[in-house]
Scaffold this motif. Sequence first.
Motif, PDB file in Angstrom:
ATOM      1  N   ALA A 294       0.855  -1.189   0.000  1.00 18.40           N
ATOM      2  CA  ALA A 294       0.000   0.000   0.000  1.00 18.40           C
ATOM      3  C   ALA A 294       0.894   1.243   0.000  1.00 18.40           C
ATOM      4  CB  ALA A 294      -0.914   0.005   1.218  1.00 18.40           C
ATOM      5  N   GLU A 295       0.361   2.318  -0.554  1.00 16.96           N
ATOM      6  CA  GLU A 295       1.101   3.578  -0.600  1.00 16.96           C
ATOM      7  C   GLU A 295       0.306   4.660   0.124  1.00 16.96           C
ATOM      8  OE1 GLU A 295       2.688   6.950  -3.803  1.00 16.96           O
ATOM      9  OE2 GLU A 295       1.748   5.099  -4.521  1.00 16.96           O
ATOM     10  N   ILE A 296       0.986   5.408   0.993  1.00 16.44           N
ATOM     11  CA  ILE A 296       0.338   6.532   1.678  1.00 16.44           C
ATOM     12  C   ILE A 296       0.264   7.700   0.691  1.00 16.44           C
ATOM     13  CG2 ILE A 296       0.428   8.125   3.622  1.00 16.44           C
ATOM     14  CD1 ILE A 296       2.095   6.052   5.121  1.00 16.44           C
ATOM     15  N   THR A 297      -0.944   8.063   0.293  1.00  7.56           N
ATOM     16  CA  THR A 297      -1.097   9.131  -0.712  1.00  7.56           C
ATOM     17  C   THR A 297      -1.476  10.473  -0.101  1.00  7.56           C
ATOM     18  OG1 THR A 297      -3.426   8.549  -1.082  1.00  7.56           O
ATOM     19  CG2 THR A 297      -1.787   7.467  -2.487  1.00  7.56           C
ATOM     20  N   ASN A 298      -2.185  10.444   1.037  1.00  4.97           N
ATOM     21  CA  ASN A 298      -2.625  11.686   1.674  1.00  4.97           C
ATOM     22  C   ASN A 298      -2.614  11.521   3.188  1.00  4.97           C
ATOM     23  OD1 ASN A 298      -4.135  11.389  -1.049  1.00  4.97           O
ATOM     24  ND2 ASN A 298      -4.258  13.583  -0.631  1.00  4.97           N
ATOM     25  N   ILE A 299      -2.309  12.591   3.895  1.00  3.87           N
ATOM     26  CA  ILE A 299      -2.361  12.604   5.363  1.00  3.87           C
ATOM     27  C   ILE A 299      -3.077  13.880   5.797  1.00  3.87           C
ATOM     28  CG2 ILE A 299      -1.051  12.622   7.516  1.00  3.87           C
ATOM     29  CD1 ILE A 299       1.247  11.272   6.058  1.00  3.87           C
ATOM     30  N   ILE A 300      -4.107  13.716   6.621  1.00  2.00           N
ATOM     31  CA  ILE A 300      -4.831  14.864   7.171  1.00  2.00           C
ATOM     32  C   ILE A 300      -4.651  14.862   8.686  1.00  2.00           C
ATOM     33  CG2 ILE A 300      -7.085  15.941   7.502  1.00  2.00           C
ATOM     34  CD1 ILE A 300      -7.950  14.761   4.844  1.00  2.00           C
ATOM     35  N   LYS A 301      -4.118  15.959   9.241  1.00  2.00           N
ATOM     36  CA  LYS A 301      -3.922  16.073  10.684  1.00  2.00           C
ATOM     37  C   LYS A 301      -5.195  16.597  11.334  1.00  2.00           C
ATOM     38  CE  LYS A 301       1.090  16.731  10.652  1.00  2.00           C
ATOM     39  NZ  LYS A 301       2.223  17.572  11.111  1.00  2.00           N
ATOM     40  N   GLU A 302      -5.675  15.848  12.332  1.00  2.00           N
ATOM     41  CA  GLU A 302      -6.864  16.245  13.074  1.00  2.00           C
ATOM     42  C   GLU A 302      -6.453  17.100  14.282  1.00  2.00           C
ATOM     43  OE1 GLU A 302     -10.380  14.743  12.621  1.00  2.00           O
ATOM     44  OE2 GLU A 302      -9.503  14.755  10.636  1.00  2.00           O
ATOM     45  N   GLN A 303      -7.395  17.804  14.851  1.00  2.00           N
ATOM     46  CA  GLN A 303      -7.106  18.655  16.004  1.00  2.00           C
ATOM     47  C   GLN A 303      -7.004  17.867  17.309  1.00  2.00           C
ATOM     48  OE1 GLN A 303     -10.119  21.681  16.044  1.00  2.00           O
ATOM     49  NE2 GLN A 303      -9.271  22.773  14.274  1.00  2.00           N
ATOM     50  N   ASP A 304      -7.443  16.611  17.309  1.00  2.00           N
ATOM     51  CA  ASP A 304      -7.425  15.810  18.538  1.00  2.00           C
ATOM     52  C   ASP A 304      -6.277  14.805  18.546  1.00  2.00           C
ATOM     53  OD1 ASP A 304      -8.326  14.234  16.517  1.00  2.00           O
ATOM     54  OD2 ASP A 304     -10.031  13.401  17.600  1.00  2.00           O
ATOM     55  N   ASP A 305      -5.132  15.212  17.980  1.00  2.00           N
ATOM     56  CA  ASP A 305      -3.934  14.357  17.970  1.00  2.00           C
ATOM     57  C   ASP A 305      -4.148  13.061  17.205  1.00  2.00           C
ATOM     58  OD1 ASP A 305      -2.272  16.073  19.271  1.00  2.00           O
ATOM     59  OD2 ASP A 305      -2.620  15.218  21.255  1.00  2.00           O
ATOM     60  N   ASN A 306      -4.920  13.094  16.161  1.00  2.00           N
ATOM     61  CA  ASN A 306      -5.106  11.937  15.289  1.00  2.00           C
ATOM     62  C   ASN A 306      -4.706  12.295  13.860  1.00  2.00           C
ATOM     63  OD1 ASN A 306      -6.157   9.750  16.944  1.00  2.00           O
ATOM     64  ND2 ASN A 306      -7.947  11.047  17.262  1.00  2.00           N
ATOM     65  N   LEU A 307      -4.376  11.272  13.101  1.00  2.00           N
ATOM     66  CA  LEU A 307      -4.064  11.439  11.683  1.00  2.00           C
ATOM     67  C   LEU A 307      -5.020  10.590  10.863  1.00  2.00           C
ATOM     68  CD1 LEU A 307      -0.166  11.011  11.740  1.00  2.00           C
ATOM     69  CD2 LEU A 307      -1.426  13.156  11.759  1.00  2.00           C
ATOM     70  N   VAL A 308      -5.515  11.133   9.764  1.00  2.00           N
ATOM     71  CA  VAL A 308      -6.304  10.347   8.809  1.00  2.00           C
ATOM     72  C   VAL A 308      -5.379  10.017   7.644  1.00  2.00           C
ATOM     73  CG1 VAL A 308      -8.358  10.233   7.364  1.00  2.00           C
ATOM     74  CG2 VAL A 308      -8.405  11.561   9.489  1.00  2.00           C
ATOM     75  N   LEU A 309      -5.109   8.719   7.491  1.00  2.00           N
ATOM     76  CA  LEU A 309      -4.238   8.265   6.401  1.00  2.00           C
ATOM     77  C   LEU A 309      -5.087   7.723   5.261  1.00  2.00           C
ATOM     78  CD1 LEU A 309      -1.348   6.231   8.095  1.00  2.00           C
ATOM     79  CD2 LEU A 309      -1.465   8.666   7.601  1.00  2.00           C
ATOM     80  N   PHE A 310      -4.662   8.002   4.032  1.00  2.00           N
ATOM     81  CA  PHE A 310      -5.317   7.440   2.858  1.00  2.00           C
ATOM     82  C   PHE A 310      -4.306   6.541   2.159  1.00  2.00           C
ATOM     83  CE2 PHE A 310      -7.578  11.304   3.853  1.00  2.00           C
ATOM     84  CZ  PHE A 310      -8.902  10.946   3.682  1.00  2.00           C
ATOM     85  N   LEU A 311      -4.647   5.257   2.102  1.00  2.00           N
ATOM     86  CA  LEU A 311      -3.749   4.248   1.552  1.00  2.00           C
ATOM     87  C   LEU A 311      -4.273   3.776   0.195  1.00  2.00           C
ATOM     88  CD1 LEU A 311      -3.466   2.106   4.803  1.00  2.00           C
ATOM     89  CD2 LEU A 311      -1.932   3.932   4.079  1.00  2.00           C
ATOM     90  N   LYS A 312      -3.418   3.777  -0.802  1.00  2.00           N
ATOM     91  CA  LYS A 312      -3.796   3.307  -2.126  1.00  2.00           C
ATOM     92  C   LYS A 312      -3.311   1.874  -2.307  1.00  2.00           C
ATOM     93  CE  LYS A 312      -3.309   4.369  -7.073  1.00  2.00           C
ATOM     94  NZ  LYS A 312      -2.666   5.270  -8.066  1.00  2.00           N
ATOM     95  N   ILE A 313      -4.202   0.999  -2.764  1.00  2.00           N
ATOM     96  CA  ILE A 313      -3.829  -0.394  -3.030  1.00  2.00           C
ATOM     97  C   ILE A 313      -4.255  -0.761  -4.448  1.00  2.00           C
ATOM     98  CG2 ILE A 313      -4.005  -1.056  -0.600  1.00  2.00           C
ATOM     99  CD1 ILE A 313      -6.678  -2.369  -1.237  1.00  2.00           C
ATOM    100  N   ASP A 314      -3.530  -1.699  -5.038  1.00  2.00           N
ATOM    101  CA  ASP A 314      -3.870  -2.147  -6.388  1.00  2.00           C
ATOM    102  C   ASP A 314      -4.026  -3.659  -6.469  1.00  2.00           C
ATOM    103  OD1 ASP A 314      -1.246  -2.957  -6.152  1.00  2.00           O
ATOM    104  OD2 ASP A 314      -0.450  -1.507  -7.581  1.00  2.00           O
TER     105      ASP A 314
END
Length: 419
Positions: A294-314
């Motif tokens: 999988a490849e990490i394509t996007n990372i969004i930092k949340e205000q509550d010390d969390n990260l939203v990762l978007f993983l691309k798979i083929d």
Amino acid sequence: MEEKKQISKENRIDRKKIIIYIILFLLLIYVFYTLYLLVKQPTNIFTIEEGKLYHEETVTGYVIRNEKVVKGKNYKNGMEQIKIEGEKVAKNENIFRYYSNNEENLKQKVSELDAKIQEVMKSNTNPFPSDMKLIENQIDEKVYNINKIKDITKLEEYKREIDNLVKKKSKIAGDSSPKGSYLNQLIEERKKYENSLNGGAEYVTAPMSGIISYKVDGLEEVLTPNNFETLSKEYFEKLDLKTGKVVATNEECGKVIDNFSCYIATIIPSKNEQYAEVGKRIKIRLSNNSEIPAEITNIIKEQDDNLVLFLKIDKQIKELINYRKISFDLIWWSESGLKVPNHAIIEENGKQYVVRNRAGYLSKILIKIKKQGDKYSIIQAYTTDELKKEGMTNEEIAQYKKISLYDEIIVNPNVEKIK
């Protein structure tokens, strides 16, 4: 006399019991002493074997796809699948159709006419051309083979071929009969109903190439690769989806899914931010135990010390069609090779060693650590070029001893006793 014999016999029994008790007592002493030695001086030999280290965590994720829902005008009439769930389709190819109005009645009339046509053909005494016999043999062969077929697509294809052969047979029979015969009238009437049947049905085609699915959950237009910036932890939680729940099959529409790639969005604590980097290649392990890249394509930092990762798979795209929210293992890194306990590794002057034991002879072996976990490390021997870079002479390189599979090493070695 008898009384003395009885006393003597009892004494012998008592002596045997005492001997047995003494033996059991000595055995207990031996067992406890052995256990004491093991506790006081535990074994410190470790045999090197192939192993694997992971740094991973189990998370939940939301499946995001490039998918297009397709729905026709006559969806209330009910639908018939032309392409089955998970089948690949080409752009503009028919994937399903909606039944025509009054379809059941039209089908019944066609079926009744088929029965009448067969009856007339059997009673017809006119000799038919040799083509008729050939067609009959083909029909018999396909009817025989159709019972062995389990694939729905091939089954439908066989049924269409049999239907076409029956039509061809009827046409030959009609042409061989006098003009305006009852048989020709039946054939023409059948054509009229068949045209009404086919003309009234609405066929739906694929808007793009991909995989056909009838599991439509209404999130196809919002969970797309085009709006990552609008997706957050709060948004995902409001969806109130159950992990591992299978999306229900829709009876009114379908969708075509991009079969080349899809995405999984997951929320992780910011303490793992050191491992998360856009463009980084990692691995994930799905519920079927498949490990896929999988490849990490996007990372969004949340205000509550969390990260939203978007993983691309083929890979495994088809296996994820049934789900919208899944549980999986996020493997930040993995390494395989010779696996040893960290307590077996010693450091001197910035270099790492293990102490090898061969028939009681101890040797300090220079090793390279590929990856280190909390308790174990994956190690390997240095290559000649690497030893040269470390500044070793040709003579030292020639005397270099390599660590290998099934070597025995010392855990917590006493370095002072080793030369």
